[in-house]
Design a protein around this motif. Structure first.
Motif, mmCIF file in Angstrom:
data_model
loop_
_atom_site.group_PDB
_atom_site.id
_atom_site.type_symbol
_atom_site.label_atom_id
_atom_site.label_comp_id
_atom_site.label_asym_id
_atom_site.label_seq_id
_atom_site.Cartn_x
_atom_site.Cartn_y
_atom_site.Cartn_z
ATOM 1 N N ASN A 15 16.845 27.775 91.623
ATOM 2 C CA ASN A 15 17.342 26.433 91.340
ATOM 3 C C ASN A 15 18.827 26.298 91.670
ATOM 4 O O ASN A 15 19.627 27.168 91.332
ATOM 5 N N ASN A 49 17.285 15.598 79.090
ATOM 6 C CA ASN A 49 16.117 16.456 78.858
ATOM 7 C C ASN A 49 15.601 16.307 77.426
ATOM 8 O O ASN A 49 15.745 17.209 76.606
ATOM 9 N N SER A 54 17.369 22.845 78.084
ATOM 10 C CA SER A 54 18.228 22.882 79.271
ATOM 11 C C SER A 54 19.237 24.004 79.072
ATOM 12 O O SER A 54 19.452 24.478 77.947
ATOM 13 N N ASN A 155 11.340 17.052 83.854
ATOM 14 C CA ASN A 155 11.661 18.481 83.956
ATOM 15 C C ASN A 155 10.784 19.409 83.113
ATOM 16 O O ASN A 155 10.854 20.626 83.263
#
Length: 377
Positions: A15, A49, A54, A155
């Motif tokens: 990522n 989120n 996160s 997500n």
């Protein structure tokens, strides 16, 4: 249980910085600007989120993802900072993750921000950010935005997959124990299994004073998660444990000239539960030493004189060099006894102590660590 070292590797490998993950070379929450930027990122990641964790990874080069590490950061009171400055604050955990190639005193910081269904905002002004501001992630950037919008859950599946691929297993646990025993072979490494599940390793240079046993150069790691729970190169530590818990009492050495004494700083207990969970209770038990004001004025002025010489590039006397070794700790004592400007002097002294030698700079960092604990409480 998630292996945090493996989690960091997965985050870095798969990522770029995005709406659920950020990386930093370092953070500095000892000063307003660094504190404000950290709070901004926490706020933005929490708002972006609402249904998944996160993360912020600290100690990584921005350009090539090289793991360079940061100093061990044992601030168990970071949630206090979050609660003081954010409305609807998320749960935030800072963990120190050791990597084999890093120096003993370096780790990678992992900040986990747990979901919050409510909008998080700044409670009050800090640095250039105004109270009431709301931040969201726009790609890899934390931006102020209006919040009368629908927050989409984009997500959860991605983060769940990353976390699933970072689950611990027996091989990772055994490898972690063997690595610890090998790395700490000079400091009496030990391990203990709690509740037939948790594996805790610790090591330290043992010293017996009368009937009490203390350790220095202490390293304590929870192998299941690859988390370093405690590390100190200077302080004295007392360790005790039962079948359900592991307790650390940290002492700090403070004083002037040849008159030093050990003071209890913090008592930390790790509780291991039957449901394969654990919790950590950290209580500050520090009682600042009190000294005669005339003596403190003399020491404060001496420290200021040494700083002035360092600034001007003048030579130090032998007595000055001896006082320089205790400069950070003595400024701390002055501050704890009502000398408010001692903090500014301590900040000013940092580059000179860093340039002098590694041991002097280490004493400075230990002093700042104690100060941070005291201020947050």
């Amino acid at each position: 249980m998630i292996n945090k070292r493996l989690l960091i590797k997965n985050l870095l490998a798969h990522n770029d910085e995005n709406s659920f993950y950020d990386k930093k070379r370092k953070i500095d929450i000892g000063f307003k600007e660094g504190k404000a930027k950290f709070l901004k990122h926490i706020c933005a990641l929490s708002n972006s989120n609402p249904k998944n964790n996160s993360y912020i990874v600290i100690g990584v080069d921005d350009e090539d993802n090289k793991i360079i590490g940061v100093d061990f950061f044992d601030d168990s009171k970071i949630q206090n900072l979050i609660n003081a400055y954010l409305s609807n604050p998320p749960l935030v955990q800072y963990e120190n993750i050791p990597f084999p190639h890093l120096q003993d005193d370096k780790v990678v910081g992992l900040v986990t921000i747990r979901p919050n269904d409510d909008i998080t905002s700044l409670r009050k002004n800090i640095w250039k950010y105004y109270g009431g501001s709301v931040f969201f992630r726009d790609g890899s950037i934390s931006m102020p935005k209006v919040f009368d919008i629908e927050i989409k859950d984009v997500n959860s599946k991605i983060v769940a997959a990353i976390e699933n691929h970072a689950q611990n297993n027996i091989q990772l646990t055994l490898d972690g124990v063997f690595d610890f025993l090998k790395m700490r072979k000079d400091f009496n490494p030990q391990y203990k299994v709690f509740k037939e599940y948790f594996v805790l390793c610790w090591s330290g240079d043992k010293k017996q004073v009368k009937e009490e046993v203390f350790f220095s150069r202490v390293d304590i790691e929870l192998i299941n998660e690859q988390v370093r729970l405690f590390y100190s190169a200077l302080d004295e530590v007392a360790i005790s444990y039962t079948e359900q818990s592991f307790t650390i009492i940290e002492y700090v050495r403070l004083g002037f000239q040849n008159r030093f004494k050990y003071y209890k700083l913090e008592e930390t207990t790790i509780h291991f539960n039957d449901n394969a969970n654990y919790s950590i209770d950290a209580n500050l038990v520090f009682k600042p030493p009190e000294f005669d004001k005339k003596v403190l004025h003399h020491i404060y002025n001496t420290n200021n004189s040494i700083l002035e010489k360092l600034e001007k590039g003048l030579s130090l006397t032998k007595n000055d060099e001896l006082d320089l070794n205790n400069l950070a700790a003595s400024y701390l004592i002055c501050y704890l006894n009502g000398f408010e400007d001692a903090l500014l002097k301590l900040e000013y002294a940092k580059p000179y102590m860093k340039k002098s030698n590694s041991q002097l700079y280490l004493s400075y960092k230990e002093t700042i660590r104690i100060l941070r604990k005291v201020k947050y409480n």
